[in-house]
Write an enzyme that holds these catalytic residues in place. Structure first.
Site, PDB file in Angstrom:
ATOM      1  N   LYS A  80     -85.216  30.928  13.206  1.00 52.45           N
ATOM      2  CA  LYS A  80     -86.145  30.964  14.334  1.00 52.45           C
ATOM      3  C   LYS A  80     -85.718  32.092  15.251  1.00 52.45           C
ATOM      4  O   LYS A  80     -84.545  32.475  15.262  1.00 52.45           O
ATOM      5  CB  LYS A  80     -86.062  29.632  15.093  1.00 52.45           C
ATOM      6  CG  LYS A  80     -87.254  29.336  15.956  1.00 52.45           C
ATOM      7  CD  LYS A  80     -88.351  28.622  15.197  1.00 52.45           C
ATOM      8  CE  LYS A  80     -89.559  28.360  16.076  1.00 52.45           C
ATOM      9  NZ  LYS A  80     -90.582  27.578  15.407  1.00 52.45           N
ATOM     10  N   GLY A 178    -104.864  16.387  22.128  1.00 53.41           N
ATOM     11  CA  GLY A 178    -104.804  17.844  21.935  1.00 53.41           C
ATOM     12  C   GLY A 178    -105.837  18.316  20.935  1.00 53.41           C
ATOM     13  O   GLY A 178    -105.820  17.909  19.766  1.00 53.41           O
ATOM     14  N   GLY A 180    -106.493  21.652  20.113  1.00 51.60           N
ATOM     15  CA  GLY A 180    -106.263  23.076  19.908  1.00 51.60           C
ATOM     16  C   GLY A 180    -106.545  23.456  18.465  1.00 51.60           C
ATOM     17  O   GLY A 180    -107.356  22.811  17.776  1.00 51.60           O
ATOM     18  N   VAL A 182    -104.905  23.071  15.723  1.00 48.02           N
ATOM     19  CA  VAL A 182    -104.670  22.027  14.720  1.00 48.02           C
ATOM     20  C   VAL A 182    -105.487  20.770  15.041  1.00 48.02           C
ATOM     21  O   VAL A 182    -106.172  20.223  14.165  1.00 48.02           O
ATOM     22  CB  VAL A 182    -103.167  21.670  14.628  1.00 48.02           C
ATOM     23  CG1 VAL A 182    -102.944  20.583  13.582  1.00 48.02           C
ATOM     24  CG2 VAL A 182    -102.333  22.899  14.294  1.00 48.02           C
ATOM     25  N   TYR A 184    -108.233  20.142  16.751  1.00 44.93           N
ATOM     26  CA  TYR A 184    -109.680  20.171  16.532  1.00 44.93           C
ATOM     27  C   TYR A 184    -110.002  20.191  15.034  1.00 44.93           C
ATOM     28  O   TYR A 184    -110.908  19.496  14.561  1.00 44.93           O
ATOM     29  CB  TYR A 184    -110.352  21.353  17.252  1.00 44.93           C
ATOM     30  CG  TYR A 184    -111.841  21.144  17.364  1.00 44.93           C
ATOM     31  CD1 TYR A 184    -112.380  20.432  18.421  1.00 44.93           C
ATOM     32  CD2 TYR A 184    -112.708  21.605  16.364  1.00 44.93           C
ATOM     33  CE1 TYR A 184    -113.744  20.180  18.502  1.00 44.93           C
ATOM     34  CE2 TYR A 184    -114.074  21.359  16.433  1.00 44.93           C
ATOM     35  CZ  TYR A 184    -114.582  20.652  17.504  1.00 44.93           C
ATOM     36  OH  TYR A 184    -115.936  20.385  17.574  1.00 44.93           O
TER      37      TYR A 184
HETATM   38  P1  NAD Z   1    -102.726  24.923  20.543  1.00 49.19           P
HETATM   39  O1  NAD Z   1    -102.026  25.572  21.671  1.00 49.19           O
HETATM   40  O2  NAD Z   1    -103.838  25.612  19.848  1.00 49.19           O
HETATM   41  O3  NAD Z   1    -103.321  23.505  21.049  1.00 49.19           O
HETATM   42  C1  NAD Z   1    -102.662  22.622  21.879  1.00 49.19           C
HETATM   43  C2  NAD Z   1    -103.740  21.872  22.659  1.00 49.19           C
HETATM   44  O4  NAD Z   1    -103.105  20.829  23.408  1.00 49.19           O
HETATM   45  C3  NAD Z   1    -104.479  22.755  23.657  1.00 49.19           C
HETATM   46  O5  NAD Z   1    -105.874  22.589  23.479  1.00 49.19           O
HETATM   47  C4  NAD Z   1    -104.007  22.220  25.011  1.00 49.19           C
HETATM   48  O6  NAD Z   1    -104.989  22.327  26.015  1.00 49.19           O
HETATM   49  C5  NAD Z   1    -103.720  20.771  24.685  1.00 49.19           C
HETATM   50  N1  NAD Z   1    -102.830  20.096  25.626  1.00 49.19           N
HETATM   51  C6  NAD Z   1    -101.764  20.608  26.292  1.00 49.19           C
HETATM   52  N2  NAD Z   1    -101.218  19.648  27.067  1.00 49.19           N
HETATM   53  C7  NAD Z   1    -101.930  18.520  26.853  1.00 49.19           C
HETATM   54  C8  NAD Z   1    -101.839  17.188  27.346  1.00 49.19           C
HETATM   55  N3  NAD Z   1    -100.925  16.810  28.244  1.00 49.19           N
HETATM   56  N4  NAD Z   1    -102.737  16.272  26.890  1.00 49.19           N
HETATM   57  C9  NAD Z   1    -103.692  16.621  26.012  1.00 49.19           C
HETATM   58  N5  NAD Z   1    -103.830  17.872  25.527  1.00 49.19           N
HETATM   59  C10 NAD Z   1    -102.961  18.798  25.943  1.00 49.19           C
HETATM   60  O7  NAD Z   1    -101.579  24.466  19.542  1.00 49.19           O
HETATM   61  P2  NAD Z   1    -101.739  24.120  17.985  1.00 49.19           P
HETATM   62  O8  NAD Z   1    -101.465  25.331  17.189  1.00 49.19           O
HETATM   63  O9  NAD Z   1    -102.998  23.345  17.780  1.00 49.19           O
HETATM   64  O10 NAD Z   1    -100.477  23.153  17.779  1.00 49.19           O
HETATM   65  C11 NAD Z   1    -100.505  21.819  18.243  1.00 49.19           C
HETATM   66  C12 NAD Z   1     -99.132  21.187  18.028  1.00 49.19           C
HETATM   67  O11 NAD Z   1     -98.804  21.219  16.637  1.00 49.19           O
HETATM   68  C13 NAD Z   1     -97.980  21.895  18.745  1.00 49.19           C
HETATM   69  O12 NAD Z   1     -97.030  20.932  19.124  1.00 49.19           O
HETATM   70  C14 NAD Z   1     -97.406  22.785  17.666  1.00 49.19           C
HETATM   71  O13 NAD Z   1     -96.037  23.078  17.897  1.00 49.19           O
HETATM   72  C15 NAD Z   1     -97.570  21.904  16.436  1.00 49.19           C
HETATM   73  N6  NAD Z   1     -97.617  22.660  15.180  1.00 49.19           N
HETATM   74  C16 NAD Z   1     -98.575  23.599  14.987  1.00 49.19           C
HETATM   75  C17 NAD Z   1     -98.620  24.306  13.789  1.00 49.19           C
HETATM   76  C18 NAD Z   1     -99.673  25.346  13.520  1.00 49.19           C
HETATM   77  O14 NAD Z   1     -99.818  25.772  12.367  1.00 49.19           O
HETATM   78  N7  NAD Z   1    -100.439  25.763  14.520  1.00 49.19           N
HETATM   79  C19 NAD Z   1     -97.673  24.046  12.787  1.00 49.19           C
HETATM   80  C20 NAD Z   1     -96.703  23.044  13.004  1.00 49.19           C
HETATM   81  C21 NAD Z   1     -96.694  22.370  14.226  1.00 49.19           C
END
Ligand code: NAD
Length: 355
Positions: A80, A178, A180, A182, A184
């Site tokens: 990382k 959430g 975001g 993932v 959605y």
């Molecule tokens: P993202 O930033 O696109 O989405 C996160 C969403 O959470 C946003 O819409 C944000 O407004 C919302 N949010 C923040 N605080 C909140 C709260 N208190 N209550 C409700 N919603 C809240 O992130 P992502 O890429 O969708 O990732 C989501 C999670 O999955 C993260 O923890 C990330 O580390 C984990 N993750 C993502 C991936 C990936 O491929 N993107 C892979 C492994 C793990």
């Protein structure tokens, strides 16, 4: 400032500090373990309060990547990187190019991808200085989020099958925290499978879209913990399973994408005592790293997505073994990851002796 005596230090192979005066880059790259292959992991840009916090983060996250790749059965090690600074005001193309040069110095021992505070575009800029970047160009694996959502969907299916004895997700109620990249995507897959959705997000536009397009019921960001549902899917923040929230949950299963969902290790036990099946976060959210592991000249998206769907079987075997051995699912995930590392280490040592 300590590294070797930091509580997050876990016999990391390398911890390297980089500084570039012109761009202001201050970065740390940690390579935890390369037994299974080159160390792959995201690049986090964060406005850390101090260097101790940055070191702790890079040590903890790189170790987590070793476990995630090992459990997923892929030939990548754990690494990382962190860039110290505010990604909204301090990130420049110069800085990302300098970061690329830092990555290049490791000669492929570490491969960088995106993470909190960096985007695919930023990593494409870093790519100008090094070829050791993954998860960027379309046509190759691109943004890993759809693969992560696909993996979470299959892990969630396994949890419902195991705990609720139901193969189909029809009428299964899922509360999703959430919406975001993932969250959605997961909601869309769940909706197609006939599940009912309860959603919460700080982003009102995302909530409105889920209500309008997916027929979801919207609740406030605090009320999401109190919903009567079958599954709680945390897809936003870490540490959401804690002393306060676990008491409030009225679900049988937790299955979501967020990293580091347990505030402390002991909360895995608290969930078991409340008869809530916890799907270990790094088992269910490995879709992104799995698809990246397929990158290369003969990248085949369909084949890679089939591999991601195998998260269903990985999760099922964790649940079954945890039940058999009467320990938590989190403990079993760690055990399986360590067993594979040990097997490969022993095999490598045997081959080295034989040659
Ligand atoms: P993202 O930033 O696109 O989405 C996160 C969403 O959470 C946003 O819409 C944000 O407004 C919302 N949010 C923040 N605080 C909140 C709260 N208190 N209550 C409700 N919603 C809240 O992130 P992502 O890429 O969708 O990732 C989501 C999670 O999955 C993260 O923890 C990330 O580390 C984990 N993750 C993502 C991936 C990936 O491929 N993107 C892979 C492994 C793990």
């Amino acid at each position: 400032m300590t590294v070797f005596s930091a509580k997050e230090f876990d016999n990391h192979e390398d911890v390297l500090f980089f500084h570039d005066k012109k761009s202001g880059l201050k970065a740390i790259i940690a390579v935890h373990d390369t037994t299974l292959g080159p160390a792959l992991g995201g690049t986090r840009m964060w406005d850390y309060q101090n260097e101790e916090e940055a070191i702790a983060d890079v040590l903890r996250l790189s170790r987590g990547m070793t476990y995630k790749s090992s459990l997923a059965g892929i030939n990548l090690g754990g690494g990382k990187s962190v860039i110290i600074g505010d990604s909204r005001t301090e990130k420049t193309p110069d800085l990302m190019e300098a970061f690329g040069r830092a990555v290049d110095q490791l000669g492929g021992t570490y491969i960088a991808a995106e993470d909190v505070g960096t985007s695919v575009t930023d990593l494409e800029i870093a790519r100008r200085s090094t070829r050791h970047i993954a998860g960027i160009s379309e046509g190759n694996s691109g943004d890993p989020s759809p693969a992560t959502a696909w993996g979470v969907f299959h892990g969630l299916r396994a949890a419902v099958e195991f705990e609720l004895k139901q193969k189909s997700l029809a009428s299964i109620k899922v509360s999703v925290q959430g919406l975001g990249n993932v969250g959605y995507g997961l909601c869309e897959l769940l909706k197609d499978a006939g599940a009912e959705l309860i959603v919460a997000d700080l982003n009102e536009a995302a909530v409105e879209k889920a209500v309008k397009n997916l027929g979801a019921k919207a609740v406030s960001i605090d009320a999401i913990y109190d919903q009567e549902a079958d599954v709680f899917a945390p897809c936003a923040l870490g540490a959401v399973l804690n002393d306060d929230t676990i008491d409030r949950l009225k679900v049988r299963v937790v299955a979501g994408s967020a990293n580091n969902q347990l505030a402390e290790d002991r909360h895995a036990r608290t969930l078991t005592e409340k008869a809530i099946l916890y799907t270990p976060d790094y088992a269910i959210n490995a879709g992104g790293i799995i698809i990246i592991s397929h990158e290369g000249p003969s990248f085949d998206r369909e084949k890679a997505m089939q591999h991601v769907a195998g998260i269903h079987d990985t999760c099922l075997s964790i649940f079954e073994r945890a039940k058999r051995e009467k320990v938590t699912t989190a403990e079993i995930a760690d055990k399986i990851a360590l067993e594979r590392l040990e097997r490969v280490r022993n095999e490598k040592a045997r081959l080295a002796l034989a040659s």
